[in-house]
Design an enzyme around this catalytic site. Structure first.
Site, PDB file in Angstrom:
ATOM      1  CB  SER A  96      53.242 -32.581  50.221  1.00 18.29           C
ATOM      2  OG  SER A  96      54.388 -32.231  49.491  1.00 18.29           O
ATOM      3  CG  ASP A 220      53.742 -24.578  49.453  1.00 17.73           C
ATOM      4  OD1 ASP A 220      54.973 -24.764  49.363  1.00 17.73           O
ATOM      5  OD2 ASP A 220      52.917 -25.504  49.506  1.00 17.73           O
ATOM      6  CG  HIS A 248      55.229 -27.542  51.580  1.00 11.75           C
ATOM      7  ND1 HIS A 248      54.436 -27.677  50.465  1.00 11.75           N
ATOM      8  CD2 HIS A 248      55.678 -28.802  51.883  1.00 11.75           C
ATOM      9  CE1 HIS A 248      54.388 -28.950  50.102  1.00 11.75           C
ATOM     10  NE2 HIS A 248      55.121 -29.653  50.951  1.00 11.75           N
TER      11      HIS A 248
END
Length: 291
Positions: A96, A220, A248
């Site tokens: 991320s 996601d 995610h």
């Protein structure tokens, strides 16, 4: 809990030790180094690697660090730690926001990186991603207290696959985790939400010269897998693989499969992967799910 005074802050990190080849793990917004302990660190250590996992600036005790909280500053911290521990060139994994930090490291200090993995990475923020960052910042600025139950449900909706949410036992386990393990907060985490605002790394990624694996998660909603594929399509020689039935937090929902893909990539000789990238090749894993 080792730490090192670098770039005006005290960088806190986990270090599995040993004489294995080093892998550095870089987490996402508001997350600490401890997230890697459940799945990725044990798998890498079992495979013979030494694992180092630092907290990004913004995580207490570095909530208000000198130099601010930017991708550039976080990448500089990462570079300083790698050099401090005499690791280069080493393998680096980012998730991320951490994927953007690792990308910045690859662009500015490629000599420190043997191979890089970007999980749920993006080169630029889409409309919904920007809205999520704005909402999180606005919530912090408002000073409102969010009930634990509401926060747990919100995090489940944002971070997990609908397939997980339809599994009664799995979703209850996740809700318990979200309820009893509070996410880091404070001014530093609030600043992390701004680190990717108005950033477009894609033109720079076209110049990246590091062996790269991009991993996307099909469900996601925070960072759609297309964002990772876009990076892989831009970086010469990059590989891309996508895992279905996970959101995610795909590396936590399907850790065995994600770890296997990462270890398979690491098993490739970095020099050979680098040579392929230099020839402009664009290898892809077959199908989805790391097959």
């Amino acid at each position: 809990m080792p730490s090192a005074p670098l770039n005006g802050i005290d960088v806190v990190f986990d270090d599995s030790g040993g004489d294995g080849e080093p892998v550095v793990l870089v987490n996402g917004t508001g997350a600490t180094r401890t997230t890697w302990r459940a799945h990725q660190t044990p798998a890498l250590v079992a495979a013979g690697y030494r694992v180092i996992a630092p907290d990004n600036r913004g995580i207490p005790p570095n909530a208000l660090p000198p130099g601010g909280i930017t991708l550039e500053a976080m990448a500089a911290d990462l570079a300083a730690l790698i050099e401090h521990l005499a690791l280069p060139p080493c393998r680096v994994v980012g998730f991320s926001l951490g994927a953007s930090v690792v990308g910045e490291l690859c662009l500015t200090r490629p000599e420190l990186v043997a191979q890089a993995v970007l999980m749920a990475g993006r080169a630029r923020v889409d409309t919904f991603g920007d809205a999520v960052s704005r909402a999180a910042a606005d919530l912090y600025d408002s000073g409102a207290a969010v009930p634990v139950t509401h926060d747990a449900v919100f995090r489940a909706l944002c971070y997990l696959s609908p397939h997980t949410l339809r599994d009664p036992r799995a979703v209850q386990d996740w809700l318990d985790v979200f309820s009893y393990s509070e996410a880091a907060t404070g001014p530093g985490v609030r600043a992390q939400y701004d680190a990717m605002r108005d950033v477009d790394q894609l033109p720079r990624y076209a110049t990246l010269d590091v062996p790269l694996l991009c991993i996307g998660f099909a469900d996601d909603v925070m960072i759609p897998p297309a964002a990772g594929r876009e990076i892989a399509d831009t970086v010469p020689g990059a590989r891309y693989t996508e895992f279905e039935r996970c959101g995610h937090y795909g590396h936590l929902e399907r850790p065995a499969e994600v770890n296997a893909a990462m270890l398979e990539f690491f098993a490739r000789r970095p020099e050979a992967a680098h040579a392929t990238a230099g020839r402009g090749g664009s290898p892809r894993t077959a199908g989805r799910g790391g097959a």
